[in-house]
Design an enzyme around this catalytic site. Structure first.
Site, short mmCIF file in Angstrom:
data_model
loop_
_atom_site.label_atom_id
_atom_site.label_comp_id
_atom_site.label_asym_id
_atom_site.label_seq_id
_atom_site.Cartn_x
_atom_site.Cartn_y
_atom_site.Cartn_z
N GLY A 15 93.62 58.54 74.98
CA GLY A 15 94.19 59.49 74.04
C GLY A 15 95.47 59.06 73.37
CG ASN A 106 86.35 59.40 64.18
OD1 ASN A 106 86.97 59.52 65.25
ND2 ASN A 106 85.52 58.39 63.95
CG HIS A 108 85.55 53.54 62.63
ND1 HIS A 108 84.71 53.68 63.71
CD2 HIS A 108 85.23 52.37 62.05
CE1 HIS A 108 83.91 52.63 63.76
NE2 HIS A 108 84.20 51.82 62.76
CB SER A 135 88.90 54.01 57.97
OG SER A 135 88.72 52.68 57.55
CG ASP A 144 81.80 55.53 62.46
OD1 ASP A 144 82.45 56.51 62.86
OD2 ASP A 144 81.43 54.61 63.21
C1 GRF Z 1 90.71 53.90 68.93
O1 GRF Z 1 90.59 52.54 68.68
C2 GRF Z 1 90.02 54.68 67.84
O2 GRF Z 1 90.07 54.06 66.61
C3 GRF Z 1 88.61 54.72 68.34
O3 GRF Z 1 88.70 54.82 69.74
C4 GRF Z 1 89.96 54.32 70.18
C5 GRF Z 1 90.63 55.45 70.89
O4 GRF Z 1 91.83 55.11 71.48
N1 GRF Z 1 87.89 55.78 67.69
P1 GRF Z 1 92.79 56.26 72.05
O5 GRF Z 1 91.96 57.04 73.07
O6 GRF Z 1 93.22 57.11 70.91
O7 GRF Z 1 93.90 55.52 72.70
#
Ligand code: GRF
Length: 187
Positions: A15, A106, A108, A135, A144
């Protein structure tokens, strides 16, 4: 100034993007609940320590429809108007997306439309790319593929591995996500 936008953040793991969103909450938005499909997600502990409301439920044993109904109920009970996915590793059903249409975003770790799905950094390196990034996009039924709201580029260095690149992209994610979320909930 009008009321702050009420945002629910969905996580499955550490998180760190949720933390960045929480640290930048303010006049534009507030986080009304942090929800997870993994009751042991490390990010939940951080959220609790920082006084945020949390909701955790595993879809295991109850199935996706029951899980999503409970999730939807928890978000509405918290008064959420928007949903920010932050490392949420489960696909939301079409029915769930339809209920929140245009209100789910989201982050990504690629420069969409390149590298949808998983293993984005390894794929960028294998392709010989010199630039990677992240993004923020609107969530639709297609993985996505929703409208891109903002991007942050990160240079790929000659010695990069998927891990070192992921670390630098993550720093960019933490900058990008709060900025884009603020603009999105205000538009
Ligand atoms: C991040 O790289 C995000 O882009 C992807 O999952 C990862 C989550 O990391 N969707 P975190 O749990 O926010 O540290």
């Amino acid at each position: 100034m009008s009321a702050r936008a009420r945002v629910a953040v969905l996580i499955s793991g550490r998180g760190s993007n949720m933390q960045a969103l929480a640290e930048h909450a303010g006049d534009d938005y507030e986080i009304v609940v942090v929800a997870s499909d993994r009751p042991n997600a490390p990010g939940l502990a951080w959220a609790i320590q920082h006084g945020l409301s949390t909701f955790a439920l595993s879809p295991k044993d109850i199935g996706k429809p029951v899980f999503e109904a409970a999730l939807d109920g928890a978000l509405r009970e918290a008064g959420a108007e928007w949903i920010a996915l932050a490392g949420y590793m489960r696909l939301l059903s079409d029915a769930f997306v339809a209920k929140w249409r245009g209100r789910i975003v989201n982050i990504h770790p690629s420069l969409l439309p390149k590298y949808k799905g998983l293993d984005t950094h390894a794929r960028a390196l294998a392709a010989g790319d010199t630039v990677a990034g992240c993004s923020v996009h609107v969530v639709t039924e297609e993985l996505d593929a929703g409208e891109v709201l903002g991007q942050h580029e990160v240079a790929i260095l000659p010695d990069d591995t998927a891990e070192t690149l992921a670390e630098r992209v993550l720093v960019a994610e933490h900058r990008l996500y709060p900025t884009v979320l603020k603009e999105f909930v205000r538009r």
